[in-house]
Write a protein that holds these residues in place. Structure first.
Motif, mmCIF file in Angstrom:
data_model
loop_
_atom_site.group_PDB
_atom_site.id
_atom_site.type_symbol
_atom_site.label_atom_id
_atom_site.label_comp_id
_atom_site.label_asym_id
_atom_site.label_seq_id
_atom_site.Cartn_x
_atom_site.Cartn_y
_atom_site.Cartn_z
ATOM 1 N N ALA A 496 14.563 -24.492 67.456
ATOM 2 C CA ALA A 496 14.216 -25.867 67.814
ATOM 3 C C ALA A 496 14.370 -26.090 69.302
ATOM 4 O O ALA A 496 15.089 -25.369 69.997
ATOM 5 C CB ALA A 496 15.095 -26.849 67.042
ATOM 6 N N SER A 497 13.691 -27.119 69.768
ATOM 7 C CA SER A 497 13.859 -27.581 71.142
ATOM 8 C C SER A 497 13.925 -29.100 71.114
ATOM 9 O O SER A 497 13.625 -29.743 70.100
ATOM 10 C CB SER A 497 12.711 -27.109 72.032
ATOM 11 N N SER A 498 14.318 -29.668 72.237
ATOM 12 C CA SER A 498 14.473 -31.119 72.327
ATOM 13 C C SER A 498 14.102 -31.586 73.721
ATOM 14 O O SER A 498 14.190 -30.829 74.692
ATOM 15 C CB SER A 498 15.928 -31.508 72.011
ATOM 16 N N SER A 499 13.720 -32.838 73.810
ATOM 17 C CA SER A 499 13.481 -33.430 75.125
ATOM 18 C C SER A 499 14.793 -33.830 75.789
ATOM 19 O O SER A 499 14.799 -34.216 76.961
ATOM 20 C CB SER A 499 12.584 -34.669 74.980
ATOM 21 N N ALA A 500 15.898 -33.731 75.033
ATOM 22 C CA ALA A 500 17.216 -34.141 75.533
ATOM 23 C C ALA A 500 18.029 -32.925 75.960
ATOM 24 O O ALA A 500 17.758 -31.794 75.548
ATOM 25 C CB ALA A 500 17.964 -34.922 74.456
ATOM 26 N N VAL A 501 19.070 -33.183 76.754
ATOM 27 C CA VAL A 501 19.965 -32.107 77.179
ATOM 28 C C VAL A 501 21.027 -31.814 76.123
ATOM 29 O O VAL A 501 21.662 -30.757 76.133
ATOM 30 C CB VAL A 501 20.640 -32.435 78.524
ATOM 31 N N ASP A 502 21.245 -32.764 75.228
ATOM 32 C CA ASP A 502 22.152 -32.562 74.098
ATOM 33 C C ASP A 502 21.655 -33.405 72.943
ATOM 34 O O ASP A 502 21.120 -34.511 73.143
ATOM 35 C CB ASP A 502 23.587 -32.958 74.456
ATOM 36 N N THR A 503 21.802 -32.899 71.738
ATOM 37 C CA THR A 503 21.370 -33.621 70.548
ATOM 38 C C THR A 503 22.030 -32.961 69.353
ATOM 39 O O THR A 503 22.819 -32.014 69.508
ATOM 40 C CB THR A 503 19.832 -33.616 70.421
ATOM 41 N N ASP A 504 21.742 -33.445 68.164
ATOM 42 C CA ASP A 504 22.239 -32.840 66.927
ATOM 43 C C ASP A 504 21.070 -32.425 66.051
ATOM 44 O O ASP A 504 19.983 -33.026 66.113
ATOM 45 C CB ASP A 504 23.093 -33.838 66.129
ATOM 46 N N PHE A 505 21.324 -31.409 65.222
ATOM 47 C CA PHE A 505 20.402 -31.060 64.137
ATOM 48 C C PHE A 505 21.202 -30.996 62.841
ATOM 49 O O PHE A 505 22.308 -30.450 62.809
ATOM 50 C CB PHE A 505 19.703 -29.733 64.410
ATOM 51 N N THR A 506 20.643 -31.580 61.806
ATOM 52 C CA THR A 506 21.295 -31.603 60.497
ATOM 53 C C THR A 506 20.404 -30.920 59.469
ATOM 54 O O THR A 506 19.186 -30.830 59.637
ATOM 55 C CB THR A 506 21.564 -33.045 60.029
ATOM 56 N N ALA A 507 21.043 -30.454 58.407
ATOM 57 C CA ALA A 507 20.315 -29.843 57.295
ATOM 58 C C ALA A 507 20.980 -30.264 55.995
ATOM 59 O O ALA A 507 22.200 -30.409 55.917
ATOM 60 C CB ALA A 507 20.306 -28.322 57.417
ATOM 61 N N LYS A 508 20.167 -30.445 54.967
ATOM 62 C CA LYS A 508 20.682 -30.832 53.659
ATOM 63 C C LYS A 508 19.922 -30.051 52.589
ATOM 64 O O LYS A 508 18.692 -29.965 52.618
ATOM 65 C CB LYS A 508 20.493 -32.330 53.438
ATOM 66 N N LEU A 509 20.672 -29.462 51.667
ATOM 67 C CA LEU A 509 20.090 -28.732 50.537
ATOM 68 C C LEU A 509 20.040 -29.662 49.334
ATOM 69 O O LEU A 509 21.041 -30.290 48.985
ATOM 70 C CB LEU A 509 20.925 -27.496 50.223
ATOM 71 N N ILE A 510 18.861 -29.736 48.690
ATOM 72 C CA ILE A 510 18.635 -30.699 47.604
ATOM 73 C C ILE A 510 18.028 -29.993 46.400
ATOM 74 O O ILE A 510 17.134 -29.143 46.541
ATOM 75 C CB ILE A 510 17.714 -31.842 48.080
ATOM 76 N N ASP A 511 18.546 -30.338 45.228
ATOM 77 C CA ASP A 511 18.001 -29.886 43.945
ATOM 78 C C ASP A 511 17.071 -30.989 43.453
ATOM 79 O O ASP A 511 17.519 -32.071 43.058
ATOM 80 C CB ASP A 511 19.151 -29.643 42.957
#
Length: 624
Positions: A496-511
């Motif tokens: 991934a890339s971002s336009s910001a110098v710092d950010t977060d990425f989240t992930a969620k596993l779903i049934d």
């Protein structure tokens, strides 16, 4: 008194529970000595209650093993435990930790509990009613005081059963890959007035209680700043919280109870680790097991159920039932079996029968019929299974790749270049709906939930699915052609890339349940989630900001699980950049942690092509 069976009982009617767990022990069966002030090495005295068996109308003079709880939640609430163990051949000792309730001193988050625990144990060892052997008991914070004493090497400590215990706090579950878990913001806002030094003054307590009652409003005004809220009236609580929210690296600030990085410091004693797939400390429980198992002779045992925090006697959490077989109905008897073996030398089921037959006991979720139970809960079901180790030796780690069309498949994408973009606005974060949470009081729901808003979600009241949001990217398989068991540690590798110098990425596993008569709209069941703060992508020890537009590989460590994705279901991964208020929201500005004044909208680019194959790595267990 009725003798308590030594079997591990998963199903017992409530009346039987009250009898077999000793909650109806008559007062004449045990003696309590209240508020004994035990001196520590610096002269601070800690309030201590002592429960002893009664013999012929007098406290027993026999030297007995001791079961010890060191807790910040008021020792007066330990009466049921004390009554049970005092009427089953033990002395039970409950102690308020430093600076809490009736104890003297100033509270600090766990850092005093190693030396204080050593001093407490030494005092117990000298008492005429003690045989010099101590086993510890307790959940959450006072699961953490067990770890603290084991790491401090108290000579009298012979075994521990830490349940949902605080450990590895700079790695996951308090600081989580650099993000801060706001459940501990909530814990501080609630406990600054309850049992604290500041709360002893009625006027101050009222001001702090008013602050606690306005937590939703304070959450919308984060970051909490030093001296700018009524929390300043409880200075040790404010100091810890602000320092914790400002300290991102996994460094000396988080050293206490850091077992993963220093398992050699842990005393070589029998350890039974207890937690759940939906508990806030579940990931640390398996991490602690993996760290201690090769380091100490122990033995080290672990059980993982389908539970939320501290709810091992329950079988339904959130909107989901796992079946009555999921519950440990008698919370004290199975522990007593362990203590009897290691403190009294009794030849019993330890090492011979479940839950002590093998080192690992897990609840495999997902084998229910998927209908509704009598209370309208999803019957996700499951069953218990014994294993020799964790992770399971027969695991087949399988890459499921994010596809350009929103699919999720084991085939690597063929496209030379494929991206999906979204905008992440810190002022409109993705709301949290369930998951691995504790101290949720009024700001979050815990456990297993349909990923859909409603009146139960204070910051997402409309009944619409999270998947409808433009800042949530959904990748899912086709309906499965056969059952697929996923058991173990989970990771997402995200390009991934971002336009910001710092950010977060989240992930969620779903049934993803398909539509049915009971669930016409289907049911999107959360299984596990995780986060990474971009400045900690290279290491948890060091902050490195990004170059906007440059692509990086991020590892999102999710919480472990054991779940059968049934035939006809879909496996789904949601990618986003916030999960609030489970985690604090990244302002995207790169300012020092918890000291930002601005927020900016970040454009996030997720790559899923042949050269940058974003994926989730699932620990697949082959069908027997």
């Amino acid at each position: 008194m009725l003798a308590c069976t030594r079997r591990f009982m998963f199903q017992i009617p409530i009346i039987a529970l009250l009898v077999t767990s000793g909650l109806v022990a008559a007062a004449e069966d045990y003696h309590v000595e209240k508020d004994v002030m035990v001196p520590m090495r610096d002269g601070v005295r800690l309030a201590t209650d002592i429960y002893r068996p009664m013999v012929d109308g007098k406290p027993s003079e026999e030297r007995l093993p001791v079961i010890l709880s060191r807790l910040p939640y008021n020792k007066n609430g330990a009466k049921s435990r004390g009554a049970y163990y005092a009427t089953h051949g033990y002395v039970y000792v409950a102690q308020d930790t430093r600076g809490r309730y009736a104890s003297e001193g100033v509270w600090h988050m766990l850092t005093d509990d190693g030396p204080d625990g050593v001093d407490c144990a030494a005092w117990i060892g000298k008492q005429p009613w003690s045989d010099g052997q101590i086993g510890m008991i307790g959940t959450s914070y006072f699961g953490g005081t067990q770890h603290a004493m084991a790491l401090a090497g108290a000579p009298e400590l012979k075994t521990v059963i830490p349940v949902d215990a605080m450990a590895n706090m700079g790695r996951q579950s308090l600081r989580n890959a650099g993000a801060f878990e706001l459940r501990f913001w909530n814990w501080i806002f609630l406990n600054a007035s309850n049992g604290s030094r500041a709360g002893q003054d009625p006027g101050t307590k009222e001001v702090l209680k008013e602050m606690a009652d306005q937590r939703h409003a304070y959450l919308q005004e984060l970051p909490t700043r030093r001296g700018m809220t009524p929390l300043r009236l409880a200075p040790e609580y404010e100091d810890w919280l602000i320092s914790a929210m400002e300290n991102g690296p996994n460094d000396e600030f988080w050293e206490q109870n850091n077992i993963v990085d220093a398992p050699h410091k842990y005393k070589d004693i029998p350890v039974y680790l207890v937690s759940g797939w939906y508990d806030s400390w579940g990931g640390n429980n398996t991490a602690t097991f993996m760290a201690l198992r090769p380091e100490i002779k122990g033995p080290v045992y672990m059980i993982m159920g389908p539970w939320i925090h501290g709810q091992q006697s329950g079988y339904a959490h959130g909107q989901v039932s796992f079946g009555k077989q999921a519950a440990i109905a008698d919370q004290w008897a199975w522990r007593r079996e362990w203590y009897d073996h290691w403190l009294k030398g009794i030849d019993n089921s330890v090492g011979k029968a479940d839950p002590f037959k093998t080192p690992v006991r897990i609840f495999v979720m997902g084998t229910g019929d998927g209908g509704k139970d009598e209370k309208g809960r999803l019957q996700h079901g499951g069953y218990w299974r014994s294993e020799l180790d964790w992770p399971l030796e027969r695991t087949q780690y399988t890459d499921f790749y994010l596809q350009p069309d929103g699919g999720l498949a084991t085939e690597k994408p063929a496209d030379e270049e494929a991206v999906t973009q979204y905008d992440f606005d810190p002022k409109n974060p993705v709301p949290n709906i369930g998951g691995n949470i504790s101290s949720a009081n009024d700001i979050m729901v815990q456990g297993a939930w349909d990923q859909k808003g409603g009146s139960h979600i204070w910051n997402f009241k409309n009944p619409i699915p999270l998947s409808a949001r433009s800042d949530v990217l959904v990748f899912q398989t086709e309906p499965l052609t056969e059952d697929l068991e996923v058991t173990g540690e989970l990771e997402v590798r995200l390009f991934a890339s971002s336009s910001a110098v710092d950010t977060d990425f989240t992930a969620k596993l779903i049934d993803v349940y398909p539509p049915s008569a009971d669930w016409p709209g289907g049911f999107d069941l959360n299984i596990a989630d995780g986060i990474v703060r971009a400045r900690f992508r290279e290491s948890l020890k060091k902050e490195v900001l990004m170059t906007p537009g440059e692509t990086y590989e991020f590892t999102i460590k999710m919480y472990p699980t054991s779940n059968v994705f049934k035939k006809g279901h879909r496996i789904r991964v949601d990618i986003s950049s916030s999960n609030f208020p489970r985690f604090d929201v990244n302002p995207n500005t790169g300012e020092p942690l918890n000291r930002h004044r601005r927020t900016v909208v970040a454009t996030q680019t997720i790559h899923h092509d042949a050269t940058r194959p974003s994926r989730i790595i699932l620990p697949v267990i082959p069908a027997e």
